[in-house]
Design a protein around this motif. Structure first.
Motif, PDB file in Angstrom:
ATOM      1  N   ALA A   1      -1.641   6.537 -21.895  1.00 37.10           N
ATOM      2  CA  ALA A   1      -0.310   5.943 -21.925  1.00 37.10           C
ATOM      3  C   ALA A   1      -0.089   5.302 -23.293  1.00 37.10           C
ATOM      4  O   ALA A   1      -1.046   4.962 -23.988  1.00 37.10           O
ATOM      5  CB  ALA A   1      -0.179   4.911 -20.818  1.00 37.10           C
TER       6      ALA A   1
ATOM      7  N   PRO B   1       5.247   4.586 -11.389  1.00 42.84           N
ATOM      8  CA  PRO B   1       5.643   4.503 -12.804  1.00 42.84           C
ATOM      9  C   PRO B   1       4.451   4.305 -13.744  1.00 42.84           C
ATOM     10  O   PRO B   1       4.468   4.815 -14.871  1.00 42.84           O
ATOM     11  CB  PRO B   1       6.590   3.297 -12.827  1.00 42.84           C
TER      12      PRO B   1
ATOM     13  N   GLN C   1       2.986  15.960 -20.804  1.00 44.82           N
ATOM     14  CA  GLN C   1       3.611  14.661 -20.528  1.00 44.82           C
ATOM     15  C   GLN C   1       4.039  14.565 -19.067  1.00 44.82           C
ATOM     16  O   GLN C   1       4.719  15.467 -18.552  1.00 44.82           O
ATOM     17  CB  GLN C   1       4.840  14.459 -21.427  1.00 44.82           C
TER      18      GLN C   1
ATOM     19  N   THR D   1       2.721   7.196 -15.641  1.00 46.89           N
ATOM     20  CA  THR D   1       3.340   7.804 -16.812  1.00 46.89           C
ATOM     21  C   THR D   1       2.362   7.827 -17.979  1.00 46.89           C
ATOM     22  O   THR D   1       1.814   6.795 -18.364  1.00 46.89           O
ATOM     23  CB  THR D   1       4.607   7.027 -17.215  1.00 46.89           C
TER      24      THR D   1
ATOM     25  N   THR E   1       6.116  11.831 -16.696  1.00 47.12           N
ATOM     26  CA  THR E   1       6.935  10.625 -16.693  1.00 47.12           C
ATOM     27  C   THR E   1       7.401  10.362 -15.274  1.00 47.12           C
ATOM     28  O   THR E   1       7.998  11.237 -14.643  1.00 47.12           O
ATOM     29  CB  THR E   1       8.147  10.781 -17.621  1.00 47.12           C
ATOM     30  N   VAL E   2       7.110   9.164 -14.783  1.00 48.89           N
ATOM     31  CA  VAL E   2       7.485   8.782 -13.428  1.00 48.89           C
ATOM     32  C   VAL E   2       8.581   7.723 -13.520  1.00 48.89           C
ATOM     33  O   VAL E   2       8.378   6.652 -14.097  1.00 48.89           O
ATOM     34  CB  VAL E   2       6.283   8.237 -12.642  1.00 48.89           C
ATOM     35  N   SER E   3       9.720   8.035 -12.935  1.00 47.55           N
ATOM     36  CA  SER E   3      10.836   7.092 -12.956  1.00 47.55           C
ATOM     37  C   SER E   3      10.830   6.240 -11.693  1.00 47.55           C
ATOM     38  O   SER E   3      10.454   6.705 -10.616  1.00 47.55           O
ATOM     39  CB  SER E   3      12.153   7.851 -13.066  1.00 47.55           C
TER      40      SER E   3
ATOM     41  N   LEU F   1       9.249  15.246 -15.412  1.00 47.02           N
ATOM     42  CA  LEU F   1       9.815  14.004 -14.904  1.00 47.02           C
ATOM     43  C   LEU F   1       9.839  14.043 -13.383  1.00 47.02           C
ATOM     44  O   LEU F   1      10.311  15.022 -12.790  1.00 47.02           O
ATOM     45  CB  LEU F   1      11.235  13.829 -15.445  1.00 47.02           C
TER      46      LEU F   1
END
Length: 113
Positions: free
Chosen positions: A39, A85, A108, A88, A110-112, A10
């Motif tokens: 994705a 984002p 995985q 992701t 994941t970009v917040s 993350l």
């Protein structure tokens, strides 16, 4: 050839992440090393590839991501900068050439926002 990808996780938008993929055999005989991503609900797409000293990037990551390979360490890297984002996805390592096409298990990212 077995491929083991790692380095996902993350990260906040604008940050950086480096993925690694270690091969079970010599990379000197591998024509192309590449990173793909998929994705949710989308097709797998090419992120970057490295062949014969040349690199190629998907339009959406050009200028932000860098692929590199260290044949002595049997490792290919994907340096991801200024992530967004929309980056992701599950990222897959790939090794291919005439008569072969191998995939890693995926990692995985994941970009917040």
């Amino acid at each position: 050839v077995q491929l083991q990808a790692s380095g996902g996780g993350l990260v906040q938008a604008g940050g950086s992440l480096r993925l690694s993929c270690v091969t079970s055999g010599s990379m000197y005989s591998i024509n192309t090393m590449a990173w793909y991503r998929q994705a949710p609900g989308k097709q797998r797409e090419l992120v970057a590839s490295s062949v014969g000293g040349r690199t190629n990037y998907g339009v959406s990551v050009k200028g932000r991501f860098t692929i590199s390979r260290d044949n002595d360490k049997r490792t290919v890297y994907l340096q991801m900068n200024s992530v967004k984002p929309e980056d992701t996805a599950v990222y897959y390592c790939n090794a291919n050439g005439p008569g072969y096409n191998f995939w890693g298990q995926g990692t995985q990212v994941t970009v917040s926002s």
